[in-house]
Design a protein around this motif. Structure first.
Motif, PDB file in Angstrom:
ATOM      1  N   SER A  28      -2.944   0.238  -8.353  1.00  0.00           N
ATOM      2  CA  SER A  28      -3.815  -0.759  -8.972  1.00  0.00           C
ATOM      3  C   SER A  28      -2.947  -1.858  -9.568  1.00  0.00           C
ATOM      4  CB  SER A  28      -4.672  -0.122 -10.069  1.00  0.00           C
ATOM      5  OG  SER A  28      -5.343  -1.131 -10.798  1.00  0.00           O
ATOM      6  N   SER A  41      -4.068  -4.503 -11.151  1.00  0.00           N
ATOM      7  CA  SER A  41      -4.607  -4.934 -12.447  1.00  0.00           C
ATOM      8  C   SER A  41      -4.269  -3.939 -13.560  1.00  0.00           C
ATOM      9  CB  SER A  41      -6.119  -5.142 -12.365  1.00  0.00           C
ATOM     10  OG  SER A  41      -6.763  -3.946 -11.980  1.00  0.00           O
ATOM     11  N   ARG A  42      -4.345  -2.648 -13.264  1.00  0.00           N
ATOM     12  CA  ARG A  42      -4.056  -1.627 -14.280  1.00  0.00           C
ATOM     13  C   ARG A  42      -2.591  -1.202 -14.283  1.00  0.00           C
ATOM     14  NH1 ARG A  42      -8.676   0.566 -11.766  1.00  0.00           N
ATOM     15  NH2 ARG A  42      -7.373   2.247 -10.969  1.00  0.00           N
ATOM     16  N   LYS A  43      -1.873  -1.586 -13.231  1.00  0.00           N
ATOM     17  CA  LYS A  43      -0.456  -1.227 -13.078  1.00  0.00           C
ATOM     18  C   LYS A  43      -0.249   0.287 -13.162  1.00  0.00           C
ATOM     19  CE  LYS A  43       1.394  -5.663 -14.154  1.00  0.00           C
ATOM     20  NZ  LYS A  43       0.691  -6.294 -13.100  1.00  0.00           N
ATOM     21  N   GLU A  44      -1.053   1.001 -12.346  1.00  0.00           N
ATOM     22  CA  GLU A  44      -0.944   2.459 -12.305  1.00  0.00           C
ATOM     23  C   GLU A  44      -1.452   2.983 -10.971  1.00  0.00           C
ATOM     24  OE1 GLU A  44      -3.368   3.750 -15.588  1.00  0.00           O
ATOM     25  OE2 GLU A  44      -5.224   3.544 -14.459  1.00  0.00           O
ATOM     26  N   TRP A  62      -3.783   4.920  -8.453  1.00  0.00           N
ATOM     27  CA  TRP A  62      -5.237   4.959  -8.419  1.00  0.00           C
ATOM     28  C   TRP A  62      -5.641   5.925  -7.311  1.00  0.00           C
ATOM     29  CZ3 TRP A  62      -7.541   0.528  -5.166  1.00  0.00           C
ATOM     30  CH2 TRP A  62      -8.909   0.729  -4.942  1.00  0.00           C
TER      31      TRP A  62
END
Length: 137
Positions: free
Chosen positions: A59, A61-64, A66
């Motif tokens: 992700s 946007s979340r920098k993780e 997914w």
């Protein structure tokens, strides 16, 4: 899908990740051939996908990581991972449970342009996103 450590390492060594360490992944229904979505993968998410045979993306946007369907239950079982001729784009052939799109449709490509330039819905609504993710404030 071959699950050996050797073939996983071989694929990871061939993929040309961009300057952010990402590669685009086009996701296609294994039965119908319908394109479901496009997402980004990094080395870790690709390795996890190959190991677990369940789609995992990155992700931006979340920098993780997914894990697709972790919240909604709309998982993607991965049958095949293909790489294009340049090594910079992946194609995942999956069995999609429920909708692939976070707004509830089977495919993220649920709108098509008409002759007059307007958009029309051309796909099936599979779930109500407010019921799955809650209302956005």
């Amino acid at each position: 899908m071959n699950n050996s450590l050797e073939s996983t390492k071989q694929l990871l060594d061939v993929v040309k990740f961009d300057s952010n360490g990402l590669v685009p992944a086009i996701v296609q229904d294994v039965e119908s051939g319908k394109v479901l979505m496009m997402a980004w993968m990094n080395r870790e998410s690709l390795a996890m996908t190959l190991e677990k045979k369940v789609a995992c993306y990155w992700s931006r946007s979340r920098k993780e990581l997914w894990l697709k369907g972790e919240t909604s239950g709309n998982m993607q079982q991965v049958h095949d991972v293909l790489i294009d001729c340049d090594g910079d784009t992946l194609l995942l052939k999956v069995s999609q449970k429920g909708g692939a799109c976070h707004v509830g449709y089977h495919s993220c490509f649920y709108r098509k342009a008409t002759e007059n330039g307007s958009l029309e819905i051309c796909d099936t609504l599979m779930f109500n996103p407010e019921e799955v993710y809650g209302k956005k404030s």
